[in-house]
Design a protein around this motif. Structure first.
Motif, PDB file in Angstrom:
ATOM      1  N   ARG A  49      38.397  23.703  69.836  1.00 36.79           N
ATOM      2  CA  ARG A  49      38.222  22.333  70.293  1.00 36.79           C
ATOM      3  C   ARG A  49      37.188  21.626  69.424  1.00 36.79           C
ATOM      4  O   ARG A  49      36.292  22.278  68.868  1.00 36.79           O
ATOM      5  CB  ARG A  49      37.751  22.261  71.748  1.00 36.79           C
ATOM      6  CG  ARG A  49      36.355  22.823  72.019  1.00 36.79           C
ATOM      7  CD  ARG A  49      35.603  22.089  73.144  1.00 36.79           C
ATOM      8  NE  ARG A  49      35.039  20.828  72.669  1.00 36.79           N
ATOM      9  CZ  ARG A  49      34.752  19.795  73.434  1.00 36.79           C
ATOM     10  NH1 ARG A  49      34.962  19.859  74.735  1.00 36.79           N
ATOM     11  NH2 ARG A  49      34.237  18.680  72.926  1.00 36.79           N
ATOM     12  N   LYS A  54      33.903  10.113  70.075  1.00 35.90           N
ATOM     13  CA  LYS A  54      33.094  10.480  71.234  1.00 35.90           C
ATOM     14  C   LYS A  54      32.771   9.254  72.072  1.00 35.90           C
ATOM     15  O   LYS A  54      32.182   8.285  71.566  1.00 35.90           O
ATOM     16  CB  LYS A  54      31.755  11.099  70.792  1.00 35.90           C
ATOM     17  CG  LYS A  54      31.876  12.322  69.925  1.00 35.90           C
ATOM     18  CD  LYS A  54      32.622  13.453  70.590  1.00 35.90           C
ATOM     19  CE  LYS A  54      31.947  13.965  71.844  1.00 35.90           C
ATOM     20  NZ  LYS A  54      32.781  15.015  72.508  1.00 35.90           N
ATOM     21  N   GLU A  87      40.063  15.276  71.894  1.00 36.40           N
ATOM     22  CA  GLU A  87      40.177  14.231  72.917  1.00 36.40           C
ATOM     23  C   GLU A  87      40.789  12.973  72.323  1.00 36.40           C
ATOM     24  O   GLU A  87      40.428  12.564  71.220  1.00 36.40           O
ATOM     25  CB  GLU A  87      38.773  13.893  73.461  1.00 36.40           C
ATOM     26  CG  GLU A  87      38.781  12.692  74.400  1.00 36.40           C
ATOM     27  CD  GLU A  87      37.437  12.414  75.056  1.00 36.40           C
ATOM     28  OE1 GLU A  87      36.530  13.266  74.976  1.00 36.40           O
ATOM     29  OE2 GLU A  87      37.305  11.326  75.660  1.00 36.40           O
ATOM     30  N   TRP A 106      43.452  16.191  74.800  1.00 33.78           N
ATOM     31  CA  TRP A 106      43.026  16.013  76.180  1.00 33.78           C
ATOM     32  C   TRP A 106      42.556  14.582  76.409  1.00 33.78           C
ATOM     33  O   TRP A 106      42.130  13.898  75.488  1.00 33.78           O
ATOM     34  CB  TRP A 106      41.967  17.032  76.611  1.00 33.78           C
ATOM     35  CG  TRP A 106      40.565  16.804  76.146  1.00 33.78           C
ATOM     36  CD1 TRP A 106      39.636  15.942  76.690  1.00 33.78           C
ATOM     37  CD2 TRP A 106      39.892  17.457  75.063  1.00 33.78           C
ATOM     38  NE1 TRP A 106      38.450  16.032  76.014  1.00 33.78           N
ATOM     39  CE2 TRP A 106      38.570  16.955  75.022  1.00 33.78           C
ATOM     40  CE3 TRP A 106      40.268  18.427  74.130  1.00 33.78           C
ATOM     41  CZ2 TRP A 106      37.639  17.379  74.069  1.00 33.78           C
ATOM     42  CZ3 TRP A 106      39.341  18.851  73.188  1.00 33.78           C
ATOM     43  CH2 TRP A 106      38.048  18.326  73.163  1.00 33.78           C
ATOM     44  N   GLY A 108      39.848  12.418  78.239  1.00 30.32           N
ATOM     45  CA  GLY A 108      38.480  12.649  78.710  1.00 30.32           C
ATOM     46  C   GLY A 108      38.253  12.046  80.095  1.00 30.32           C
ATOM     47  O   GLY A 108      39.078  11.265  80.617  1.00 30.32           O
ATOM     48  N   ALA A 109      37.095  12.405  80.668  1.00 27.46           N
ATOM     49  CA  ALA A 109      36.798  12.033  82.056  1.00 27.46           C
ATOM     50  C   ALA A 109      36.660  10.512  82.228  1.00 27.46           C
ATOM     51  O   ALA A 109      37.035   9.958  83.271  1.00 27.46           O
ATOM     52  CB  ALA A 109      35.516  12.719  82.489  1.00 27.46           C
ATOM     53  N   LYS A 137      41.293  15.717  81.986  1.00 27.62           N
ATOM     54  CA  LYS A 137      40.042  16.033  82.688  1.00 27.62           C
ATOM     55  C   LYS A 137      39.980  15.262  83.996  1.00 27.62           C
ATOM     56  O   LYS A 137      40.616  14.200  84.123  1.00 27.62           O
ATOM     57  CB  LYS A 137      38.848  15.655  81.816  1.00 27.62           C
ATOM     58  CG  LYS A 137      38.688  16.591  80.617  1.00 27.62           C
ATOM     59  CD  LYS A 137      37.276  16.541  80.107  1.00 27.62           C
ATOM     60  CE  LYS A 137      37.036  17.572  79.037  1.00 27.62           C
ATOM     61  NZ  LYS A 137      35.617  17.778  78.764  1.00 27.62           N
ATOM     62  N   ASP A 201      35.657  23.400  82.663  1.00 31.03           N
ATOM     63  CA  ASP A 201      34.766  23.072  81.540  1.00 31.03           C
ATOM     64  C   ASP A 201      33.332  23.275  82.032  1.00 31.03           C
ATOM     65  O   ASP A 201      32.689  22.330  82.508  1.00 31.03           O
ATOM     66  CB  ASP A 201      35.018  21.614  81.119  1.00 31.03           C
ATOM     67  CG  ASP A 201      34.057  21.110  80.052  1.00 31.03           C
ATOM     68  OD1 ASP A 201      33.033  21.777  79.784  1.00 31.03           O
ATOM     69  OD2 ASP A 201      34.318  20.030  79.497  1.00 31.03           O
ATOM     70  N   HIS A 204      30.289  20.941  80.415  1.00 27.23           N
ATOM     71  CA  HIS A 204      29.960  19.589  80.888  1.00 27.23           C
ATOM     72  C   HIS A 204      29.516  19.589  82.339  1.00 27.23           C
ATOM     73  O   HIS A 204      28.821  18.671  82.769  1.00 27.23           O
ATOM     74  CB  HIS A 204      31.126  18.619  80.631  1.00 27.23           C
ATOM     75  CG  HIS A 204      31.269  18.297  79.172  1.00 27.23           C
ATOM     76  ND1 HIS A 204      32.060  19.048  78.326  1.00 27.23           N
ATOM     77  CD2 HIS A 204      30.670  17.370  78.394  1.00 27.23           C
ATOM     78  CE1 HIS A 204      31.949  18.573  77.099  1.00 27.23           C
ATOM     79  NE2 HIS A 204      31.112  17.552  77.106  1.00 27.23           N
ATOM     80  N   GLU A 230      31.931  24.592  75.103  1.00 31.08           N
ATOM     81  CA  GLU A 230      31.384  24.054  73.850  1.00 31.08           C
ATOM     82  C   GLU A 230      30.575  25.113  73.116  1.00 31.08           C
ATOM     83  O   GLU A 230      29.651  25.714  73.678  1.00 31.08           O
ATOM     84  CB  GLU A 230      30.523  22.823  74.147  1.00 31.08           C
ATOM     85  CG  GLU A 230      31.400  21.630  74.505  1.00 31.08           C
ATOM     86  CD  GLU A 230      30.667  20.317  74.586  1.00 31.08           C
ATOM     87  OE1 GLU A 230      31.335  19.268  74.489  1.00 31.08           O
ATOM     88  OE2 GLU A 230      29.428  20.315  74.762  1.00 31.08           O
TER      89      GLU A 230
HETATM   90  C1  PEP Z   1      33.892  16.521  75.725  1.00 34.70           C
HETATM   91  O1  PEP Z   1      34.676  17.410  76.113  1.00 34.70           O
HETATM   92  O2  PEP Z   1      33.227  16.600  74.697  1.00 34.70           O
HETATM   93  C2  PEP Z   1      33.690  15.340  76.595  1.00 34.70           C
HETATM   94  C3  PEP Z   1      33.205  14.197  76.127  1.00 34.70           C
HETATM   95  O3  PEP Z   1      33.995  15.588  77.851  1.00 34.70           O
HETATM   96  P1  PEP Z   1      34.060  14.662  79.178  1.00 34.70           P
HETATM   97  O4  PEP Z   1      35.211  13.744  78.974  1.00 34.70           O
HETATM   98  O5  PEP Z   1      34.295  15.716  80.199  1.00 34.70           O
HETATM   99  O6  PEP Z   1      32.724  14.008  79.335  1.00 34.70           O
END
Ligand code: PEP
Ligand code: MN
Length: 360
Positions: A49, A54, A87, A106, A108-109, A137, A201, A204, A230
């Motif tokens: 991953r 970000k 992501e 994926w 993300g949250a 997520k 996860d 996080h 991570e």
């Molecule tokens: C990540 O997996 O690096 C991340 C930003 O996760 P989340 O969407 O769970 O905050």
């Protein structure tokens, strides 16, 4: 609510039947990706991953290297044979990821909390012939319907290699977790969509590398189908989420402990380990509750200050102690223990309130 028929496994499931995904929070450089991928592949990890874009809470944070990082992931994939996961938050991210050979994307949250954004990604997925595997997520807020709705949108786009990731929920105030887990929510997801794999996860959720193993083993004990963790060759040098990343060696140690649980370890020591893990989990909940309690008593301190009330209110204290002893007695806890415990807790609350009252 109906199950999702005809789901297929996410690629990369290991021989023990678990999906283990590891790699850095963010792809930072070609060297970092090659270094971490080499170590992870040598340790038997099948899926790499890394974040390329970000979502940062504040402007000015490290927002990922962008599309160039996809090339580093492709190079790491070519060198190690690992599958890759990243992501995506927009159709453009999705297309760029697929064009560069990413195997799993994926949502993300933060994106999962926005039905417009999820629908845009779903529409883009509908038009793609060779669909990637997709993981969703949990949204940042503890809303099982919002999570299920996001999964339904992706499923309706024709994605059959689909999984969910529990990464905890936003916390406010002191908590030992960065994102507090609410295990009942993934359990509800499992009840409603039994064939959907759900992985955890712990990075996080924990937000702290020291807590990652406790959360990961709790998740595996509770029947999660895998983990995304991570992992960075030098966690303290990481450009994002430095506190929560493990080194590859720490990851392998964690996985060895998990494997132990299901190995030919004698039944009594397996049981002992499980009980101890349970106690660890409960103690962490106690810590979390204690921190929440102190926060609230600080709020009360502010009100007392505004209204010039004294920190110590003897009548309230006596009532509280009597009530806690009576409730505790129903649970088989001795009044001696409860008096000691609440005297300490109350003393600390008063000490903190006195600090607030004495502030100019
Ligand atoms: C990540 O997996 O690096 C991340 C930003 O996760 P989340 O969407 O769970 O905050
Ligand atoms: Mn991260």
């Amino acid at each position: 609510m109906a199950d999702f028929p005809n789901l297929q496994p996410i690629p990369g499931i290991d021989p023990s039947g678990r999906l283990i995904i590891a790699g850095p929070c963010s792809a930072e450089s070609a060297e970092q990706m090659m270094d971490v991928a080499g170590q992870l592949a040598a340790g038997g990890i099948g899926v790499l991953r890394a974040g390329v874009w970000k979502p940062r809470t504040y402007p000015g944070g490290f927002e990922g290297r962008g599309a160039v990082a996809l090339e580093w992931m492709a190079q790491a994939k070519a060198a190690t044979g690992m599958l890759t996961a990243t992501e995506v938050a927009t159709p453009d991210h999705l297309h760029a990821a697929i064009d560069s050979g990413i195997d799993i994307v994926w949502i993300g949250a933060r994106t999962a909390a926005d039905p417009f954004a999820v629908q845009e990604i779903a529409n883009a997925l509908s038009d793609i012939e060779n669909k990637p595997a997709v993981m969703v997520k949990n949204p940042v807020s503890p809303d099982p319907d919002l999570w299920i709705g996001a999964l339904q949108r992706i499923y309706a786009a024709g994605v059959r290699r689909l999984a969910a990731i529990h990464r905890g929920f936003t916390t406010y105030g002191n908590s030992i977790y960065r994102n507090r887990p609410r295990w009942s929510i993934p359990f509800e997801l499992r009840r409603q969509i039994p064939s959907l794999p759900i992985i955890c996860d712990p990075s996080h959720i924990a937000g702290d590398s020291k807590l990652v193993e406790t959360v990961a083993s709790a998740a595996i004990d509770m029947g999660f189908d895998g983990l995304i963790i991570e992992t960075h060759p030098c966690p303290e040098c990481a450009l994002s989420d430095a506190h929560q990343q493990l080194t590859p060696a720490q990851l392998f140690e964690l996985l060895r402990h998990l494997r132990h649980n299901s190995s030919a370890e004698p039944a009594h020591s397996q049981l002992l380990r499980q009980y101890r893990q349970h106690i660890d989990k409960i103690d962490h909940q106690l810590l979390d509750l204690l921190a929440q309690r102190m926060n609230i008593s600080a709020e009360i301190g502010q009100i007392k200050k505004q209204h010039e009330l004294s920190a110590m209110q003897p009548q309230r204290y006596a009532q509280m102690l009597a009530e806690r002893c009576a409730s505790g007695a129903d649970l088989g806890l001795s009044p001696e223990l409860l008096t000691k415990l609440w005297t300490l807790i109350h003393e600390e609350s008063v000490r903190r309130q006195l600090q607030i009252l004495s502030q100019k």
